[in-house]
Design a protein around this motif. Structure first.
Motif, short mmCIF file in Angstrom:
data_model
loop_
_atom_site.label_atom_id
_atom_site.label_comp_id
_atom_site.label_asym_id
_atom_site.label_seq_id
_atom_site.Cartn_x
_atom_site.Cartn_y
_atom_site.Cartn_z
N ASP A 53 9.56 -0.58 2.61
CA ASP A 53 8.58 -0.83 1.55
C ASP A 53 8.86 0.23 0.49
O ASP A 53 8.58 1.41 0.70
N GLU A 54 9.43 -0.19 -0.62
CA GLU A 54 9.82 0.76 -1.67
C GLU A 54 8.65 1.56 -2.22
O GLU A 54 8.82 2.71 -2.62
N SER A 55 7.46 0.98 -2.25
CA SER A 55 6.32 1.68 -2.84
C SER A 55 5.82 2.82 -1.97
O SER A 55 5.28 3.80 -2.49
N THR A 56 6.00 2.73 -0.65
CA THR A 56 5.51 3.77 0.25
C THR A 56 6.63 4.57 0.92
O THR A 56 6.39 5.66 1.42
N GLY A 57 7.83 3.99 0.97
CA GLY A 57 8.93 4.62 1.68
C GLY A 57 8.85 4.43 3.19
O GLY A 57 9.66 4.97 3.94
N LYS A 58 7.88 3.64 3.65
CA LYS A 58 7.75 3.37 5.08
C LYS A 58 8.74 2.28 5.48
O LYS A 58 8.97 1.35 4.71
N TYR B 261 13.18 7.87 3.85
CA TYR B 261 12.33 6.78 4.32
C TYR B 261 11.69 7.21 5.64
O TYR B 261 12.34 7.83 6.49
N GLN B 262 10.44 6.88 5.84
CA GLN B 262 9.71 7.21 7.06
C GLN B 262 9.70 5.98 7.97
O GLN B 262 9.08 4.97 7.65
#
Length: 97
Positions: free
Chosen positions: A20-25, A47-48
Motif C-alpha cells: 500500500d503506497e500510502s502507508t508503506g504496509k 516497507y513494513q
C-alpha cells in the motif's frame, strides 16, 4: 498499490510483495526458496511487512515461512488459517484490517 513479482527459485516459483503506497504496509505472498530477496527489497524501500500469506500449503510455496517469520516477526498464514492479531479466518471475500 504496488505488486512486485520475484523469481524465488525452485520449479518456476514466484513470490510477491504487495504494498500500500500510502502507508508503506506490505504483504509477502508465497515466501518460497529465497524469501530474503523479497524481504531485502522491502527493507531497502522501507516497507513494513504486516502479513505473510501462502496461496496453498505445498512445500514449494511455503518453505520460506520460517525465514520470513524470523525476519519480520509476522506469522505466516494460509487459506483457512486464523490470523492471530485479528482472530479472523482467512477465506474468500474476507478483508483483514
Amino acid at each position: 498499490m504496488i505488486v512486485k513479482q520475484f523469481r524465488v527459485g525452485g520449479d518456476r516459483n514466484f513470490g510477491y510483495l504487495v504494498v500500500d503506497e500510502s502507508t508503506g504496509k506490505a504483504a509477502v505472498i508465497d515466501p518460497s526458496y529465497n524469501p530474503n530477496m523479497i524481504l531485502d527489497f522491502a527493507d531497502e524501500n522501507k516497507y513494513q511487512i504486516i502479513y505473510v500469506f501462502n496461496t496453498h500449503g505445498h512445500w514449494d510455496h511455503s518453505n520460506g515461512n520460517k525465514e520470513a517469520e524470523k525476519r519480520t516477526g509476522v506469522n505466516a498464514v494460509g487459506y483457512g488459517d486464523k490470523e492471530k492479531s485479528s482472530g479472523k479466518r482467512i477465506k474468500n471475500n474476507t478483508v483483514l484490517p
